[in-house]
Motif scaffolding. Structure first.
Motif, PDB file in Angstrom:
ATOM      1  N   TYR A 251       0.487  -0.946  -0.354  1.00 39.23           N
ATOM      2  CA  TYR A 251       0.379  -0.080   0.006  1.00 39.23           C
ATOM      3  C   TYR A 251       0.977   1.885  -0.106  1.00 39.23           C
ATOM      4  N   THR A 252       0.482   2.400  -1.097  1.00 37.28           N
ATOM      5  CA  THR A 252       1.445   3.664  -1.122  1.00 37.28           C
ATOM      6  C   THR A 252       0.352   4.936  -1.524  1.00 37.28           C
ATOM      7  N   ASP A 253       1.200   5.174  -1.949  1.00 41.15           N
ATOM      8  CA  ASP A 253       0.411   6.789  -2.283  1.00 41.15           C
ATOM      9  C   ASP A 253      -0.210   6.759  -4.240  1.00 41.15           C
ATOM     10  N   VAL A 254       0.164   5.802  -4.451  1.00 39.52           N
ATOM     11  CA  VAL A 254      -0.635   5.540  -5.919  1.00 39.52           C
ATOM     12  C   VAL A 254      -1.224   4.491  -5.891  1.00 39.52           C
ATOM     13  N   ASP A 255      -2.291   4.554  -6.812  1.00 39.94           N
ATOM     14  CA  ASP A 255      -2.466   3.283  -6.665  1.00 39.94           C
ATOM     15  C   ASP A 255      -2.740   2.236  -8.005  1.00 39.94           C
ATOM     16  N   GLY A 256      -1.094   1.952  -7.891  1.00 42.23           N
ATOM     17  CA  GLY A 256      -0.846   1.321  -8.804  1.00 42.23           C
ATOM     18  C   GLY A 256       0.337   1.336  -8.903  1.00 42.23           C
ATOM     19  N   VAL A 257       0.963   0.356 -10.261  1.00 41.94           N
ATOM     20  CA  VAL A 257       2.210   0.797 -10.617  1.00 41.94           C
ATOM     21  C   VAL A 257       1.820   1.257 -12.561  1.00 41.94           C
ATOM     22  N   TYR A 258       2.247   2.268 -13.006  1.00 36.64           N
ATOM     23  CA  TYR A 258       1.583   2.921 -13.635  1.00 36.64           C
ATOM     24  C   TYR A 258       2.627   2.797 -15.164  1.00 36.64           C
ATOM     25  N   THR A 259       2.397   3.566 -16.235  1.00 37.15           N
ATOM     26  CA  THR A 259       2.904   3.675 -17.627  1.00 37.15           C
ATOM     27  C   THR A 259       4.588   4.221 -17.351  1.00 37.15           C
ATOM     28  N   THR A 260       4.265   5.486 -16.194  1.00 37.92           N
ATOM     29  CA  THR A 260       5.712   6.243 -15.778  1.00 37.92           C
ATOM     30  C   THR A 260       5.101   7.181 -14.679  1.00 37.92           C
TER      31      THR A 260
ATOM     32  N   ARG B 213       3.718  11.729 -10.417  1.00 38.32           N
ATOM     33  CA  ARG B 213       3.769  12.778 -11.149  1.00 38.32           C
ATOM     34  C   ARG B 213       4.513  13.571 -11.965  1.00 38.32           C
ATOM     35  N   ILE B 214       4.873  12.764 -12.995  1.00 32.58           N
ATOM     36  CA  ILE B 214       5.991  13.328 -14.483  1.00 32.58           C
ATOM     37  C   ILE B 214       5.291  13.333 -15.605  1.00 32.58           C
ATOM     38  N   GLU B 215       4.298  12.461 -14.934  1.00 28.62           N
ATOM     39  CA  GLU B 215       3.220  12.684 -16.527  1.00 28.62           C
ATOM     40  C   GLU B 215       1.097  12.203 -16.154  1.00 28.62           C
ATOM     41  N   PRO B 216       1.164  13.206 -15.772  1.00 30.72           N
ATOM     42  CA  PRO B 216      -0.026  13.495 -15.751  1.00 30.72           C
ATOM     43  C   PRO B 216      -0.712  12.031 -16.314  1.00 30.72           C
ATOM     44  N   ASN B 217      -0.692  12.065 -17.516  1.00 31.45           N
ATOM     45  CA  ASN B 217      -1.710  11.331 -18.599  1.00 31.45           C
ATOM     46  C   ASN B 217      -1.096   9.948 -18.372  1.00 31.45           C
ATOM     47  N   ALA B 218       0.136   9.139 -17.162  1.00 36.28           N
ATOM     48  CA  ALA B 218       0.550   7.317 -17.585  1.00 36.28           C
ATOM     49  C   ALA B 218      -0.608   7.401 -17.117  1.00 36.28           C
ATOM     50  N   ARG B 219      -0.787   5.665 -17.408  1.00 32.29           N
ATOM     51  CA  ARG B 219      -1.804   4.628 -17.250  1.00 32.29           C
ATOM     52  C   ARG B 219      -1.217   4.231 -15.854  1.00 32.29           C
ATOM     53  N   LYS B 220      -3.003   3.157 -15.573  1.00 32.05           N
ATOM     54  CA  LYS B 220      -2.344   2.597 -14.324  1.00 32.05           C
ATOM     55  C   LYS B 220      -2.812   1.188 -15.047  1.00 32.05           C
ATOM     56  N   LEU B 221      -1.096   0.217 -14.562  1.00 28.91           N
ATOM     57  CA  LEU B 221      -1.808  -0.912 -15.434  1.00 28.91           C
ATOM     58  C   LEU B 221      -1.784  -2.376 -14.397  1.00 28.91           C
ATOM     59  N   ASP B 222      -3.211  -3.152 -15.708  1.00 24.81           N
ATOM     60  CA  ASP B 222      -3.750  -3.733 -14.770  1.00 24.81           C
ATOM     61  C   ASP B 222      -2.769  -4.773 -13.963  1.00 24.81           C
ATOM     62  N   LYS B 223      -1.837  -5.477 -14.692  1.00 21.82           N
ATOM     63  CA  LYS B 223      -0.471  -6.142 -14.633  1.00 21.82           C
ATOM     64  C   LYS B 223       1.068  -5.984 -15.174  1.00 21.82           C
ATOM     65  N   ILE B 224       1.671  -6.365 -14.637  1.00 25.70           N
ATOM     66  CA  ILE B 224       2.845  -6.297 -14.891  1.00 25.70           C
ATOM     67  C   ILE B 224       3.997  -7.441 -14.663  1.00 25.70           C
TER      68      ILE B 224
ATOM     69  N   ALA C 276       4.924   9.405 -28.247  1.00 24.89           N
ATOM     70  CA  ALA C 276       5.246   8.662 -29.128  1.00 24.89           C
ATOM     71  C   ALA C 276       5.003   6.775 -28.891  1.00 24.89           C
ATOM     72  N   PHE C 277       5.085   6.519 -27.899  1.00 24.66           N
ATOM     73  CA  PHE C 277       4.279   5.285 -28.282  1.00 24.66           C
ATOM     74  C   PHE C 277       3.022   4.723 -27.697  1.00 24.66           C
ATOM     75  N   GLY C 278       2.163   5.556 -27.012  1.00 28.38           N
ATOM     76  CA  GLY C 278       0.761   5.585 -27.592  1.00 28.38           C
ATOM     77  C   GLY C 278       0.274   5.099 -26.008  1.00 28.38           C
ATOM     78  N   LEU C 279       1.347   4.928 -25.139  1.00 27.91           N
ATOM     79  CA  LEU C 279       0.955   4.840 -23.628  1.00 27.91           C
ATOM     80  C   LEU C 279       0.196   4.733 -22.736  1.00 27.91           C
ATOM     81  N   GLU C 280      -0.523   6.215 -23.008  1.00 21.98           N
ATOM     82  CA  GLU C 280      -1.408   6.648 -22.267  1.00 21.98           C
ATOM     83  C   GLU C 280      -2.302   6.281 -22.895  1.00 21.98           C
TER      84      GLU C 280
END
Ligand code: ADP
Ligand code: ASP
Ligand code: MG
Length: 413
Positions: free
Chosen positions: A172-181, A184-195, A401-405
């Protein structure tokens, strides 16, 4: 009945209010019929505060006494959380690293876990207790207190989960998962369901501090189901599951972008090229216990060699002094460095089967006039060193560029 290990990081236990909220969440998990072991960090800022106190006395405090000092942060939170749990009517008991016999080697400040004896923990759990364990700290064979390196409570949690064969380890932390980046740097980062473990390990090694590297190594090795979740959200989401590769996941070309702001670059140029030159140059740096990350060597037409490498920013001054001495000895043309650089990396298992990713990365950066100073690749990552001032622009440019959002990043696309 499932056994769940939950870990709460510094911000999650940063105030008394937050500790009470953690207690509620832990009790809710128990009330669903689970046995719960909770691992906690020190309250946010506390470890830094303790380090600063030591530095008021001496620049380089003895590592074993430093561990005695910094481990106190976690002892405070286990007691406070246990008190909150007891106040709310739950049976709870706290354990320090030495009480659970979190046995480590003696590498103070970066100790490795050798064994966990777990004390009376299994009996305590069977008796209905919630167990609260101090993260980050261990004890060596001589009985001295050790710590596992910054962010080490993640590793304590995964190691406890492995030792107790827990059904899941929840970070448990202050973000709700692991994001594409880093969001805090890229507000459009997307949460990954799995990695995958492999990708998460690469992300962590390349600078994504959401999980300590060793915790991911440990989880992969012992196959501990690991999930990153937010302690700040009322509604329980499913966070990000770190797991083994499956068909569905292989489709993503790039899983994420990691960056590391802690590096510095050093160059020695115009060194007469001959066998042994690499060890002449890098030997004295490693002898001084300075870790080297990226290395680029290049031999010019005049048979002299240029050598560039990166080290941790904290080691920059020491490394530059050593390299300057070496430069005189080997009759180099020039020795110089820059501690205002960052490393940005693309990570993805999909890279294995797809060519052209590096070119796409380089041209996306070029379009923004971002100069690449160094490049390094492996099967599932490409890293570049760029000027620090381009960090945000570089990360955002690559993210789009890599369409991660928006998942426009499938291998078939
Ligand atoms: P804790 O104190 O709970 O251990 P950390 O600060 O160690 O928390 O880790 C959480 C932070 O990791 C987030 O606040 C976020 O800024 C950062 N982070 C870096 N990369 C990522 C990423 N790819 N996904 C999510 N968070 C990330
Ligand atoms: N308190 C330690 C740190 O700040 C360990 C942790 O939080 O995981 O690094
Ligand atoms: Mg952390």
């Amino acid at each position: 009945m499932a056994l769940i290990v939950q870990k709460y990081g510094g911000t999650s236990v940063g105030t008394i209010e937050r500790i009470e909220a953690v207690a509620d969440r832990v009790i809710a998990t128990r009330d669903k019929g689970n046995q719960v072991v909770v691992v906690v960090s020190a309250m946010s800022g506390e470890t830094n505060r303790l380090i600063a106190l030591a530095n008021e006395i001496v620049d380089k405090p003895p590592a074993h006494e430093m561990d005695v000092l910094v481990s106190t942060g976690e002892q405070v939170t286990i007691a406070l959380l246990s008190m909150a749990l007891i106040k709310k009517g739950a049976a709870a008991r706290s354990y320090t690293g030495s009480q659970i016999k979190m046995l480590t080697d003696s590498a103070h400040g970066k100790a490795r876990i050798l064994d966990i004896l777990c004390g009376d923990m299994e009996k305590d759990l069977q008796d209905g207790n919630i167990i609260v364990v101090a993260g980050f700290q261990g004890v060596d064979e001589k009985g001295r207190i050790t710590t596992l390196g910054r962010g080490g409570s993640d590793t304590t949690a995964v190691a406890m989960a492995a030792a107790l064969k827990a059904d899941e380890c929840q970070i448990y932390t202050d973000v709700d998962g692991v994001y594409t980046t880093d969001p805090r740097i890229e507000p459009n980062a997307r949460k990954l369901d799995k990695i995958t473990f492999e990708e998460m390990l690469e992300m962590a090694s390349l600078g994504s501090k959401v999980l300590q590297i060793r915790s991911v190594e440990f989880a992969g090795k012992y196959n501990v189901p690991l999930r990153v979740l937010s302690s700040f959200e009322e509604a329980e989401g499913s966070g990000t599951l770190i797991t083994t590769e499956d068909d569905e996941m292989e489709q993503a070309l790039i899983s994420g972008i990691a960056f590391n702001k802690d590096e510095a670059q050093l160059t020695i140029s115009g060194v007469p090229d001959k066998p042994g030159v690499a060890s002449d140059i890098l030997g004295p740096i490693t002898e001084a216990n300075i870790e080297i990350d990226m290395i680029v060597q290049n031999v010019g037409e005049d048979s002299s060699t240029d050598f560039t490498f990166t080290v941790h920013r904290n080691d920059y001054d020491a490394a530059l002094a050593i390299l300057t001495r070496t430069g005189d000895e080997v009759k180099a043309r020039k020795v110089y460095g820059d501690n205002r650089i960052v490393k940005v990396s693309l990570v993805g298992v999909g890279m294995r089967s797809h060519a052209g990713i590096a070119c796409k990365m380089f041209s996306a950066l070029a379009e923004e006039n971002i100069n690449i100073r160094m490049i390094s690749t492996s099967e599932i990552k490409i890293s570049v060193v760029i000027d620090e001032k381009y960090l945000e622009l570089g990360v955002r440019t690559l993210h789009s560029a890599f369409g991660l959002e928006n998942d426009g990043n499938l291998a078939s696309a």
